[in-house]
Design an enzyme around this catalytic site. Structure first.
Site, PDB file in Angstrom:
ATOM      1  N   ASP A 134       0.110   3.184  -8.966  1.00 26.74           N
ATOM      2  CA  ASP A 134       1.508   3.464  -8.661  1.00 26.74           C
ATOM      3  C   ASP A 134       2.237   3.621  -9.993  1.00 26.74           C
ATOM      4  O   ASP A 134       1.703   3.264 -11.046  1.00 26.74           O
ATOM      5  CB  ASP A 134       2.072   2.300  -7.848  1.00 26.74           C
ATOM      6  CG  ASP A 134       3.557   2.407  -7.609  1.00 26.74           C
ATOM      7  OD1 ASP A 134       4.010   3.483  -7.166  1.00 26.74           O
ATOM      8  OD2 ASP A 134       4.263   1.419  -7.872  1.00 26.74           O
ATOM      9  N   ASP A 193       2.920  -2.323  -7.007  1.00 28.89           N
ATOM     10  CA  ASP A 193       3.806  -3.491  -7.022  1.00 28.89           C
ATOM     11  C   ASP A 193       4.411  -3.793  -5.663  1.00 28.89           C
ATOM     12  O   ASP A 193       5.143  -4.778  -5.520  1.00 28.89           O
ATOM     13  CB  ASP A 193       4.940  -3.299  -8.042  1.00 28.89           C
ATOM     14  CG  ASP A 193       5.971  -2.268  -7.583  1.00 28.89           C
ATOM     15  OD1 ASP A 193       5.553  -1.184  -7.133  1.00 28.89           O
ATOM     16  OD2 ASP A 193       7.173  -2.548  -7.686  1.00 28.89           O
ATOM     17  N   ASP A 213       6.420   3.544 -10.561  1.00 23.74           N
ATOM     18  CA  ASP A 213       7.607   2.697 -10.675  1.00 23.74           C
ATOM     19  C   ASP A 213       7.277   1.247 -10.316  1.00 23.74           C
ATOM     20  O   ASP A 213       6.703   0.976  -9.260  1.00 23.74           O
ATOM     21  CB  ASP A 213       8.710   3.186  -9.734  1.00 23.74           C
ATOM     22  CG  ASP A 213       9.214   4.564 -10.107  1.00 23.74           C
ATOM     23  OD1 ASP A 213      10.042   4.657 -11.015  1.00 23.74           O
ATOM     24  OD2 ASP A 213       8.756   5.545  -9.486  1.00 23.74           O
TER      25      ASP A 213
END
Length: 224
Positions: A15, A172, A17
């Site tokens: 991922d 995240d 961001d």
């Protein structure tokens, strides 16, 4: 939690961001600039942060609220994307340990799978000197579906000639864990970032305080 066996891992999907880059402030400021442009009240940082992770269209739509029209959402999205493109690197930076970890893992085929538009994603990766580590970068507008749909992950696995069990997806948020589960890969979650993550409902296989924690887990493995 039992630590899984990472011996088969030979491909890494990241991922963006909240995992590799701390882009939260630039996103929040761009959302509030959009709300100002639309004559709406600005939102708190915490509220906007909770909307991040599902792509620009959903971010803008949630920020505007349910009483917005389709025309308003389209105008707001256009403004947001233009503003964010201009300000995407004002405050955004790599998280501590990220450049070092990517350098240490450079022998692995690595890809980015984000719900952020691909053009701005590439611009950020290039601006931060991270683009060189990735064989593929896919964004929220690269496919007909976004994460947690596994289409993007499956596309990357085909390109890397890797089976799902030979890959790990690092993110995240619970969206990333769900994507990993839907694609059949291992799931790693960082303990920092800003994505929403109900860990009881969507537990990862491993949690990382820093991205460099991934390096010893994969040390000595064969990769292609």
């Amino acid at each position: 939690m039992t630590v899984p066996n990472f011996s088969a891992v030979r491909a890494l999907i990241f991922d963006l961001d909240g995992t590799l880059i701390d882009s939260q402030r630039d996103l929040i400021l761009s959302v509030n600039a959009m709300l100002h442009e639309m004559g709406r009240e600005q939102l708190s940082e915490g509220t906007i942060s909770g909307y991040i992770g599902h792509g620009a269209r959903q971010l803008v739509g949630q920020a505007l609220g349910n009483n917005s029209t389709e025309a308003e959402r389209e105008r707001a999205l256009k403004f947001f994307l233009a503003h964010y493109e201009e300000h995407k690197l004002d405050s955004t930076c790599a998280y501590p340990g990220v450049p070092e970890a990517l350098a240490d893992l450079a022998q692995y085929p690595m890809a980015i799978l984000t719900n952020k538009p691909v053009r701005v994603s590439m611009g950020i990766l290039e601006g931060l000197g991270l683009a060189k580590y990735f064989r593929a970068v896919y964004g929220g507008n690269s496919f007909e579906t976004k994460k947690p749909d596994p289409l993007g992950a499956h596309t990357i696995l085909r390109e890397f000639a890797a089976a799902p069990a030979e890959a790990i997806l690092i993110g995240d948020s619970e969206v990333d864990v769900q994507t990993a589960r839907n694609a059949g890969t291992l799931a790693a979650a960082v303990n920092y970032g800003f994505g929403a993550h109900n860990r009881a409902t969507h537990p990862a296989d491993i949690y990382l305080d820093r991205l460099t924690d991934l390096v010893p887990l994969l040390a000595g493995q064969k990769c292609g």
